[in-house]
Structures are given as C-alpha cells and as structure tokens.
Design a protein around this motif. Structure first.
Motif, PDB file in Angstrom:
ATOM      1  N   THR A  14     -56.377 -27.826  13.117  1.00  0.00           N
ATOM      2  CA  THR A  14     -57.492 -27.312  12.215  1.00  0.00           C
ATOM      3  C   THR A  14     -57.621 -25.948  12.338  1.00  0.00           C
ATOM      4  O   THR A  14     -57.846 -25.098  11.166  1.00  0.00           O
ATOM      5  CB  THR A  14     -58.895 -28.255  12.449  1.00  0.00           C
ATOM      6  N   CYS A  15     -57.686 -25.429  13.476  1.00  0.00           N
ATOM      7  CA  CYS A  15     -58.122 -23.908  13.595  1.00  0.00           C
ATOM      8  C   CYS A  15     -56.887 -23.015  13.934  1.00  0.00           C
ATOM      9  O   CYS A  15     -57.111 -21.789  14.284  1.00  0.00           O
ATOM     10  CB  CYS A  15     -59.205 -23.770  15.012  1.00  0.00           C
ATOM     11  N   TYR A  47     -54.876 -33.381  18.421  1.00  0.00           N
ATOM     12  CA  TYR A  47     -55.391 -32.228  17.971  1.00  0.00           C
ATOM     13  C   TYR A  47     -54.480 -31.766  16.454  1.00  0.00           C
ATOM     14  O   TYR A  47     -53.431 -31.521  16.466  1.00  0.00           O
ATOM     15  CB  TYR A  47     -55.410 -31.043  18.691  1.00  0.00           C
ATOM     16  N   CYS A  59     -60.786 -22.267  19.293  1.00  0.00           N
ATOM     17  CA  CYS A  59     -61.103 -23.760  18.206  1.00  0.00           C
ATOM     18  C   CYS A  59     -62.580 -24.038  18.137  1.00  0.00           C
ATOM     19  O   CYS A  59     -63.335 -24.152  18.950  1.00  0.00           O
ATOM     20  CB  CYS A  59     -60.312 -24.938  18.707  1.00  0.00           C
ATOM     21  N   ALA A  60     -63.028 -24.366  16.981  1.00  0.00           N
ATOM     22  CA  ALA A  60     -64.406 -24.634  16.819  1.00  0.00           C
ATOM     23  C   ALA A  60     -64.666 -26.037  16.744  1.00  0.00           C
ATOM     24  O   ALA A  60     -66.048 -26.528  16.663  1.00  0.00           O
ATOM     25  CB  ALA A  60     -65.009 -24.021  15.482  1.00  0.00           C
ATOM     26  N   CYS A  61     -63.593 -26.717  16.863  1.00  0.00           N
ATOM     27  CA  CYS A  61     -63.914 -28.345  16.665  1.00  0.00           C
ATOM     28  C   CYS A  61     -64.471 -29.001  17.418  1.00  0.00           C
ATOM     29  O   CYS A  61     -64.303 -28.897  18.748  1.00  0.00           O
ATOM     30  CB  CYS A  61     -62.524 -29.131  16.352  1.00  0.00           C
TER      31      CYS A  61
HETATM   32 ZN   LIG Z   1     -60.267 -26.605  15.797  1.00  0.00          ZN
END
Ligand SMILES: [Zn+2]
Length: 323
Positions: A140-141, A137, A117-119
């Motif tokens: 998103t990823c 969460y 996860c890049a968030c």
């Molecule tokens: Zn993410």
C-alpha cells in the motif's frame, strides 16, 4: 564461563569474526523460565557446534520489550549452567546492541531499500495470508504514504526489480526450502515507529556480528529464514548454514512455550532432562545414562551427536511430563 554482564562497549560493526570454522548459538527470549521446548534448541545447537570442534554462544533476545520478563534472562543462564552448558564468550543482550541494528537499517535506507508505512494491522487484515500465518503486505505505501498519514513502521522493499526475492536454502534437517519472499510475505517490517527493531533484522545483524556459521534452532523459524537470507544479501554479510529442529508440541499440538504454561524444568535432575531432550532429538541415549552425572551425559552426547538422526519434522509431541 560467566553470566556477568558484557562490557557496554560492544563491537560496533557488522563484519564477521574470522573465528574458528564453526560457531553456533542459542538465542532465547527472556519471556519466562527455560522449558523443554527451548532446551531442545539449546542442546541441539550446542552439540552441533561442539561436534564441529567449534564455539557456542548465548544471546538473549530481549528487544521485544513487552514479552520480556524481569529476571528471566538470569534465570535462563543459571539453568543452563546447572545443566552443564558452557559458552565460549560472555552472553550478549540484544537490548544493549541497538546501535548495531540502527546502523544496518541506515545502510538499507541509504540503498533505497526501505520506506515508511502507515498501515495498521487492521489496514492489511484483508490481504492474503503470508507464509507464517500473518498477512502478506500488499504494498500500500510502497509508492508513498497517503496524504496526512504518518509512518507506523519501516518496511523493506523486497522486490526492487531484481530476482533476489526468491530464496532457496537447503536446511540441514528439513531439506530444501524455496520461498518467493515477495509473493509469500511481501515487504516486511524492519523497525517500528517507536524505534523498536524487528526480530528479522536484529537476528541477521547479530549472527553476522558474532560470526555465527551454523544456526540450529526450532522449525517455527524456518519460514522466516528466507527473509533473513534476503537481508544478509542486502547487507553483504555471509549466510550461515541452517538446521531447523522439530518444535516440541503440547497436548493440543501447539508449540510448547511460556504462553502455553510449559512446565519449568528447574526441579528436574539434569541428567534426566538432558536425556529426554536427546531422545526427542532422535539420539537414542542408553537408558542408564539418565542416572549418570551431568558431565557423563555431555561426554556421551558429544560423542554420539548426529544431526541426521533428528526427525525431519516441523513439530513433535513433547514427552507428557514436560507439557
Ligand atoms: Zn503501509
């Protein structure tokens, strides 16, 4: 009993100790000296384990690097010794067991239950509040990170098409808790990009590796228990029983902690502070026990300990002198 460092060659597998029927533990994080709030969990877990004729262990939860304070682990162990605690195996340090956590993470990854996860915290700041006050969460990823982004963390794929994201537990103090981890928390972090393992995973691996059967700890951890149960299911390890004690609150109603400058208890006579803790836990020790010897206090406490007398509350004001 010893506070000596354990041998570095720790048991290298998650599978549980067969051990006696009941194994309890106290798992302080060494972010400062022992205070009234952490003593409540120490006393409750030790008496609960002893009451069942079982063993009681101490684990230093020091993988949260920045919060750990040099020397605080030794100070906590010395203070526990002064107060008459006896542990049944050398204490373990989480920071020396990271290969165990890594192995568990690899198993989850191999089962397709993790993703990068890049968030950042900011990326999910607009998401719905999670059960523990953080942000849910939004996933998103989950289907892959956006092009050009790199992983900041590894998350657990909570809902992989089964119904196991709903966890029900009957807490021995707080009663029934039902949580849909997918809806109330979302895919949660297991490890950070710098290699640091998240508390949720470490605690599950440790409880299993140490054969812990009865977790008695502060109610501030109640909302994260379903996450831990979910991980236990995925890793195929037993779920211990849980009892969450009321957390000691300061005058403004916040959890007593090193951060709220809780008074260290090091100068207080052992019998006095132990009796205050028993009283906080609803055990009603006789008034003259405060002037007794440490041993006498423990004998009384072991004979009279009754978890059903602990107030069924998530928080309770600490006695004024310990705030
Ligand atoms: Zn993410």
């Amino acid at each position: 009993m010893t506070t000596d460092q354990p041998k570095p060659a720790l048991r290298a597998v998650v599978p549980c100790d067969p051990g006696p029927t009941c194994v309890g533990r106290f798992a302080p994080s060494p972010s400062g000296p022992l205070h009234f709030g952490s003593l409540v969990a120490a006393v409750g877990s030790a008496l609960d384990a002893r009451r069942g004729g079982g063993r009681w262990l101490v684990r230093i939860e020091d993988i949260d690097g920045p919060r750990s304070q040099a020397g605080a682990d030794r100070a906590i162990l010395r203070e526990l010794e002064r107060l008459g605690f006896v542990w049944d195996a050398p204490p373990v340090w989480q920071s020396r067991r990271t290969e165990l956590y890594r192995a568990a993470l690899d198993r989850l990854a191999a089962a397709g239950r993790t993703y990068g996860c890049a968030c950042s915290r900011r990326d999910i700041a607009d998401s719905a509040p999670a059960v523990d006050g953080a942000r849910r969460y939004p996933g998103t990823c989950r289907a892959g990170m956006a092009a050009g982004r790199t992983a900041r963390s590894t998350r657990l794929r909570v809902d992989a098409g089964e119904t196991d994201a709903v966890v029900r537990l009957v807490d021995r103090v707080q009663g029934e808790i039902v949580q849909n981890v997918e809806c109330e928390v979302g895919d949660f972090v297991l490890a950070h990009a710098d290699g640091q393992i998240a508390y949720q995973l470490a605690v599950v691996v440790d409880d299993a590796a140490q054969g812990v059967t009865d977790v008695v700890r502060g109610a501030d951890l109640l909302d994260s228990t379903p996450r831990q149960i979910l991980l236990q299911r995925l890793l195929g390890v037993p779920t211990p029983s849980y009892g969450h004690l009321p957390v000691a609150l300061d005058r403004s109603g916040d959890k007593l902690s090193k951060q709220t400058l809780a008074r260290p208890i090091a100068d207080v006579p052992a019998a006095q502070i132990l009796c205050a803790t028993l009283e906080f836990l609803g055990q009603a020790p006789p008034a003259d026990l405060r002037r007794a010897g440490v041993r006498e206090v423990w004998v009384w406490a072991a004979q009279h300990w009754n978890l059903s007398r602990v107030p069924r509350l998530r928080g309770l004001p600490a006695p004024a002198q310990w705030c």
